[in-house]
Design an enzyme around this catalytic site. Structure first.
Site, PDB file in Angstrom:
ATOM      1  N   GLU A   1       0.831  -1.238  -0.105  1.00 13.70           N
ATOM      2  CA  GLU A   1       0.014   0.041  -0.092  1.00 13.70           C
ATOM      3  C   GLU A   1       0.730   1.186   0.001  1.00 13.70           C
ATOM      4  O   GLU A   1       2.052   1.175   0.596  1.00 13.70           O
ATOM      5  CB  GLU A   1      -1.056  -0.191   1.271  1.00 13.70           C
ATOM      6  CG  GLU A   1      -1.811   1.231   1.541  1.00 13.70           C
ATOM      7  CD  GLU A   1      -2.905   1.368   0.388  1.00 13.70           C
ATOM      8  OE1 GLU A   1      -2.314   1.490  -0.650  1.00 13.70           O
ATOM      9  OE2 GLU A   1      -4.267   1.428   0.686  1.00 13.70           O
TER      10      GLU A   1
ATOM     11  N   ASP B   1      -3.864   5.778   6.359  1.00 14.38           N
ATOM     12  CA  ASP B   1      -4.241   6.895   7.024  1.00 14.38           C
ATOM     13  C   ASP B   1      -5.211   6.498   8.302  1.00 14.38           C
ATOM     14  O   ASP B   1      -4.755   6.050   9.518  1.00 14.38           O
ATOM     15  CB  ASP B   1      -4.916   7.670   5.906  1.00 14.38           C
ATOM     16  CG  ASP B   1      -5.431   8.890   6.302  1.00 14.38           C
ATOM     17  OD1 ASP B   1      -4.648   9.832   6.403  1.00 14.38           O
ATOM     18  OD2 ASP B   1      -6.778   9.067   6.492  1.00 14.38           O
TER      19      ASP B   1
ATOM     20  N   LYS C   1       0.539   7.430   8.446  1.00 17.40           N
ATOM     21  CA  LYS C   1       0.296   8.645   9.378  1.00 17.40           C
ATOM     22  C   LYS C   1      -0.205   8.121  10.624  1.00 17.40           C
ATOM     23  O   LYS C   1      -1.447   7.973  10.267  1.00 17.40           O
ATOM     24  CB  LYS C   1      -0.711   9.248   8.409  1.00 17.40           C
ATOM     25  CG  LYS C   1      -0.406  10.302   7.368  1.00 17.40           C
ATOM     26  CD  LYS C   1      -1.252  11.144   6.862  1.00 17.40           C
ATOM     27  CE  LYS C   1      -1.453  11.607   5.554  1.00 17.40           C
ATOM     28  NZ  LYS C   1      -2.608  12.197   4.936  1.00 17.40           N
TER      29      LYS C   1
ATOM     30  N   PHE D   1      -1.524  16.426   3.767  1.00 13.30           N
ATOM     31  CA  PHE D   1      -1.876  15.681   2.682  1.00 13.30           C
ATOM     32  C   PHE D   1      -0.570  15.725   1.605  1.00 13.30           C
ATOM     33  O   PHE D   1      -0.189  16.741   1.378  1.00 13.30           O
ATOM     34  CB  PHE D   1      -3.187  16.294   2.136  1.00 13.30           C
ATOM     35  CG  PHE D   1      -3.601  15.217   1.133  1.00 13.30           C
ATOM     36  CD1 PHE D   1      -4.557  14.297   1.532  1.00 13.30           C
ATOM     37  CD2 PHE D   1      -3.441  15.344  -0.141  1.00 13.30           C
ATOM     38  CE1 PHE D   1      -5.143  13.617   0.353  1.00 13.30           C
ATOM     39  CE2 PHE D   1      -3.913  14.506  -1.172  1.00 13.30           C
ATOM     40  CZ  PHE D   1      -4.628  13.580  -0.680  1.00 13.30           C
ATOM     41  N   VAL D   2      -0.052  14.258   1.274  1.00 17.49           N
ATOM     42  CA  VAL D   2       1.095  14.402   0.611  1.00 17.49           C
ATOM     43  C   VAL D   2       0.706  13.788  -0.680  1.00 17.49           C
ATOM     44  O   VAL D   2      -0.089  12.826  -0.672  1.00 17.49           O
ATOM     45  CB  VAL D   2       2.253  13.285   1.344  1.00 17.49           C
ATOM     46  CG1 VAL D   2       2.534  14.168   2.593  1.00 17.49           C
ATOM     47  CG2 VAL D   2       1.514  11.861   1.734  1.00 17.49           C
TER      48      VAL D   2
ATOM     49  N   ASP E   1      -1.936  10.496  -5.110  1.00 20.29           N
ATOM     50  CA  ASP E   1      -2.432  11.559  -6.000  1.00 20.29           C
ATOM     51  C   ASP E   1      -3.320  12.442  -5.164  1.00 20.29           C
ATOM     52  O   ASP E   1      -3.765  12.187  -4.095  1.00 20.29           O
ATOM     53  CB  ASP E   1      -3.477  10.979  -6.851  1.00 20.29           C
ATOM     54  CG  ASP E   1      -4.758  10.406  -6.246  1.00 20.29           C
ATOM     55  OD1 ASP E   1      -4.701   9.591  -5.326  1.00 20.29           O
ATOM     56  OD2 ASP E   1      -5.825  10.598  -6.703  1.00 20.29           O
TER      57      ASP E   1
ATOM     58  N   ARG F   1       0.757  11.787  -9.295  1.00 23.10           N
ATOM     59  CA  ARG F   1       1.320  10.283  -8.861  1.00 23.10           C
ATOM     60  C   ARG F   1       2.610  10.091  -9.528  1.00 23.10           C
ATOM     61  O   ARG F   1       3.283   9.450  -9.212  1.00 23.10           O
ATOM     62  CB  ARG F   1       0.323   9.480  -9.574  1.00 23.10           C
ATOM     63  CG  ARG F   1      -1.188   9.388  -9.079  1.00 23.10           C
ATOM     64  CD  ARG F   1      -1.596   8.050  -9.527  1.00 23.10           C
ATOM     65  NE  ARG F   1      -3.180   8.025  -9.475  1.00 23.10           N
ATOM     66  CZ  ARG F   1      -3.799   7.364  -8.039  1.00 23.10           C
ATOM     67  NH1 ARG F   1      -3.011   7.176  -7.347  1.00 23.10           N
ATOM     68  NH2 ARG F   1      -5.165   7.570  -8.021  1.00 23.10           N
TER      69      ARG F   1
HETATM   70  P1  IMP Z   1      -7.013   4.595   5.186  1.00 25.49           P
HETATM   71  O1  IMP Z   1      -8.156   3.594   4.700  1.00 25.49           O
HETATM   72  O2  IMP Z   1      -7.932   5.764   5.611  1.00 25.49           O
HETATM   73  O3  IMP Z   1      -6.129   3.971   5.833  1.00 25.49           O
HETATM   74  O4  IMP Z   1      -6.896   5.102   3.576  1.00 25.49           O
HETATM   75  C1  IMP Z   1      -5.745   5.009   2.827  1.00 25.49           C
HETATM   76  C2  IMP Z   1      -5.793   5.578   1.638  1.00 25.49           C
HETATM   77  O5  IMP Z   1      -6.201   6.802   1.437  1.00 25.49           O
HETATM   78  C3  IMP Z   1      -4.471   5.424   0.858  1.00 25.49           C
HETATM   79  O6  IMP Z   1      -4.417   4.224  -0.054  1.00 25.49           O
HETATM   80  C4  IMP Z   1      -4.669   6.690  -0.123  1.00 25.49           C
HETATM   81  O7  IMP Z   1      -5.221   6.241  -1.236  1.00 25.49           O
HETATM   82  C5  IMP Z   1      -5.290   7.558   0.749  1.00 25.49           C
HETATM   83  N1  IMP Z   1      -4.725   8.569   1.210  1.00 25.49           N
HETATM   84  C6  IMP Z   1      -4.531   8.880   2.514  1.00 25.49           C
HETATM   85  N2  IMP Z   1      -3.702   9.897   3.086  1.00 25.49           N
HETATM   86  C7  IMP Z   1      -3.393  10.339   1.879  1.00 25.49           C
HETATM   87  C8  IMP Z   1      -2.564  11.349   1.500  1.00 25.49           C
HETATM   88  O8  IMP Z   1      -1.898  12.097   2.143  1.00 25.49           O
HETATM   89  N3  IMP Z   1      -2.180  11.667   0.075  1.00 25.49           N
HETATM   90  C9  IMP Z   1      -2.971  10.737  -0.842  1.00 25.49           C
HETATM   91  N4  IMP Z   1      -3.787   9.800  -0.403  1.00 25.49           N
HETATM   92  C10 IMP Z   1      -3.992   9.586   0.644  1.00 25.49           C
HETATM   93 MG    MG Z   2      -4.398   4.068  -1.870  1.00 19.34          MG
END
Ligand code: IMP
Ligand code: MG
Length: 183
Positions: free
Chosen positions: A102, A106, A134, A155-156, A162, A168
């Site tokens: 992955e 987040d 994060k 936000f990165v 992306d 990307r």
């Molecule tokens: P989670 O289910 O909240 O852990 O989401 C993870 C997904 O959120 C990642 O695969 C990314 O696609 C997206 N994501 C989370 N933070 C960022 C960010 O800072 N930049 C871009 N995409 C992010």
């Molecule tokens: Mg993703």
């Protein structure tokens, strides 16, 4: 792309290179004595550059697969629920040591859901490998087995990540200028 769209570089090309090397070595060590089929399962599309680096560096010749899931809608906020958009099929899943690859963790929802899903499907083992983490944003308890770099709550974008499908292809990871998404 304007010069001011990226506030600053958070992880540069050299650091990405060193990080992927370290993770590949860890994975090689852990699976040296496994008799399973090592499968890197990339989550589209963000994991693509990371997957490409990692697979070259893992010496035990892993197999690769991809899945597509959605958790983020458009923009910078997670939707909270995980949906499988493209699944993968294998007859021999019970022989597979899966490492989900992955771009970033987040809330933790995507990977905790996928781990459960893959175990239910009968995988021999399921681990996770993320380039970025994060931890301050967690909504569910989740710790990756292999973690590249921990990043602050910004936000990165870049190296697969992306904003609205842009950025990307950047070779580094940078903090996106909030002006881009608050306009
Ligand atoms: P989670 O289910 O909240 O852990 O989401 C993870 C997904 O959120 C990642 O695969 C990314 O696609 C997206 N994501 C989370 N933070 C960022 C960010 O800072 N930049 C871009 N995409 C992010
Ligand atoms: Mg993703």
């Amino acid at each position: 792309m304007n010069n001011n769209e990226i506030l600053r570089v958070l992880v540069n090309e050299k650091e990405i290179e060193e990080t992927t090397t370290r993770l590949a070595e860890q994975i090689d060590r852990d699976f040296a004595n496994s008799n399973g089929r090592l499968v890197l399962l990339g989550i589209l599309k963000g994991s693509v550059p990371f997957m490409a680096e990692l697979m070259k560096k893992i010496k035990s010749n892993p197999e690769i697969e991809f899945m597509k899931v959605s958790s983020y809608g458009s923009g910078t906020k997670t939707s909270g629920s995980v949906k499988i958009i493209l699944d993968w099929q294998r007859e021999n899943i019970e022989e597979c040591d899966i490492i989900v690859v992955e771009d970033i963790i987040d809330s933790g929802r995507t990977l905790s859901y996928l781990c459960q899903y893959l175990k239910q499907k009968g995988a021999k083992s399921v681990r996770t490998c993320t380039l970025l983490d994060k931890p301050s944003r967690r909504e569910v308890d989740f710790t990756p087995d292999y973690c590249g770099v921990q990043v602050p709550d910004e936000f990165v974008v870049g190296f697969g990540l992306d904003y609205d499908e842009r950025y990307r292809a950047l070779p580094y990871i940078g903090i996106l200028n909030p002006e881009v998404y608050t306009k």
